[in-house]
Scaffold this motif. Sequence first.
Motif, short mmCIF file in Angstrom:
data_model
loop_
_atom_site.label_atom_id
_atom_site.label_comp_id
_atom_site.label_asym_id
_atom_site.label_seq_id
_atom_site.Cartn_x
_atom_site.Cartn_y
_atom_site.Cartn_z
N VAL A 123 0.84 -1.20 0.00
CA VAL A 123 0.00 0.00 0.00
C VAL A 123 0.87 1.25 0.00
CG1 VAL A 123 -1.64 1.35 1.39
CG2 VAL A 123 -1.98 -1.11 1.08
N PHE A 124 2.01 1.18 0.68
CA PHE A 124 2.93 2.33 0.78
C PHE A 124 3.42 2.80 -0.59
CE2 PHE A 124 7.35 3.87 1.48
CZ PHE A 124 7.06 5.02 2.21
N PRO A 125 4.06 1.94 -1.40
CA PRO A 125 4.48 2.41 -2.72
C PRO A 125 3.32 2.69 -3.66
CG PRO A 125 4.93 0.07 -2.49
CD PRO A 125 4.54 0.57 -1.14
N ALA A 126 2.22 1.96 -3.50
CA ALA A 126 1.05 2.20 -4.36
C ALA A 126 0.51 3.61 -4.13
CB ALA A 126 -0.03 1.16 -4.08
N ALA A 127 0.44 4.02 -2.87
CA ALA A 127 -0.04 5.37 -2.56
C ALA A 127 0.89 6.43 -3.13
CB ALA A 127 -0.17 5.54 -1.04
N GLY A 128 2.20 6.18 -3.01
CA GLY A 128 3.17 7.12 -3.56
C GLY A 128 3.06 7.25 -5.07
N CYS A 129 2.84 6.13 -5.73
CA CYS A 129 2.71 6.15 -7.19
C CYS A 129 1.44 6.88 -7.63
CB CYS A 129 2.72 4.73 -7.75
SG CYS A 129 4.32 3.91 -7.62
N ILE A 130 0.38 6.73 -6.86
CA ILE A 130 -0.86 7.44 -7.18
C ILE A 130 -0.63 8.95 -7.13
CG2 ILE A 130 -3.18 7.97 -6.33
CD1 ILE A 130 -3.39 5.03 -5.47
N ARG A 131 0.06 9.40 -6.09
CA ARG A 131 0.32 10.84 -5.98
C ARG A 131 1.29 11.32 -7.06
NH1 ARG A 131 1.92 14.59 -0.75
NH2 ARG A 131 2.39 16.46 -1.96
N GLU A 132 2.36 10.57 -7.28
CA GLU A 132 3.39 11.03 -8.21
C GLU A 132 2.99 10.84 -9.67
OE1 GLU A 132 6.40 12.71 -7.26
OE2 GLU A 132 4.88 12.82 -5.68
N SER A 133 1.91 10.11 -9.92
CA SER A 133 1.43 9.98 -11.30
C SER A 133 0.97 11.34 -11.84
CB SER A 133 0.28 8.97 -11.37
OG SER A 133 -0.84 9.43 -10.62
N ILE A 134 0.58 12.23 -10.94
CA ILE A 134 0.20 13.58 -11.35
C ILE A 134 1.43 14.36 -11.80
CG2 ILE A 134 -0.86 15.74 -10.57
CD1 ILE A 134 -2.41 14.08 -8.50
N TYR A 135 2.55 14.11 -11.12
CA TYR A 135 3.80 14.84 -11.42
C TYR A 135 4.50 14.27 -12.66
CZ TYR A 135 8.47 16.82 -10.62
OH TYR A 135 9.67 17.48 -10.76
N PHE A 136 4.61 12.95 -12.74
CA PHE A 136 5.35 12.32 -13.84
C PHE A 136 4.45 11.92 -15.01
CE2 PHE A 136 8.22 11.49 -10.25
CZ PHE A 136 9.43 11.88 -10.80
#
Length: 251
Positions: A123-136
Motif C-alpha cells: 500500500v505504501f508504494p502504491a499510494a506514492g505512485c498514485i500521488r506522483e502519477s500527477i507529477y510524472f
Amino acid sequence: MKEVKALINLLKTERYYFLHNRTYWWSVIMIFMLGFITAPAYRSEIFGPKEKIAENLTDILNGMVYDSTFLLIIVSCILALVLGQEFSWRTIQQEIAAGHSRLTVFISKIIVYLTAFNLLALVFPAAGCIRESIYFGIHDLIGFLSDFVRAAADSFLFNSPVLLIPIFLCFVLRNMPRAICAAALLTFVLSLYLGYGMMLDLPVRFLPSFQIRQVISGTEILTFGSLAVSLCWSTVLLLASWKTFRSCELK
C-alpha cells in the motif's frame, strides 16, 4: 480431502475476519496516507541520499519498495497485534476446539497473514505512485503495471521472511502485548544493523532486507544466492513456528 476441505473453510473464515477487522483497515489507511505524504521526497533520493534522481513513476515505485525497511517495523507490529489478539481472545483455541487440526489452523494462519500483510506493505508504494502519477504522468501503463508486478513479487519474496518473525513470536509468546514489543524490538534491531552494516561494511548479505535492496536498485539481479537467503529464513522460521505451535499448551 477432509483436511483440504477444512483448510478451505478456515481460509474463508480468515478472509471474513480480515474483511471486518477494523485494526487492519485503519492500518491500510494509515500506511496509504504515509506513502501519499512522503512520496515527493523520493523524487531526488530514490535509493538514499545523493544516489539517483527519479525520472519516471517506476523510479518512485522502486525507491519506495527499496526504502520499505522502516515500514516493515510498523507492519510487523500490526501483524503481532492482529495475530496476538487471536491468542489473547482465545480465537485459535476455539478453532481447535471446533475440531480443526493444529496443522490446518497453522497453514491457514500462515497463508492468510503473509498475504494480507504483504499487501499491506505494498500500500505504501502504491499510494506514492498514485500521488506522483500527477507529477510524472503515466506514458506506458502496461510497462508500469509490469514493473509494479515485478516489484510486488520481489517484495513478497524478501519481505515474507521478515513478516514471519512476528508470526513466530506470536506462536512463542501467545500474548499480544509481549508479541508486539518483541516484534518491534527485533525488527528495529535488524533494521538498525542493516543501516549501519551497509555504512561500515559489516556482513549484511544474509539479511532479506538487504537482498531486496540489491534487486530493486538494480545492483544485482535475482540470483540463487538471494533466493537462498529468503528460503533459508522462511524455512527456519516456519519450522520453528510449527514446532512451537504443535507442542504448546493453549490456555
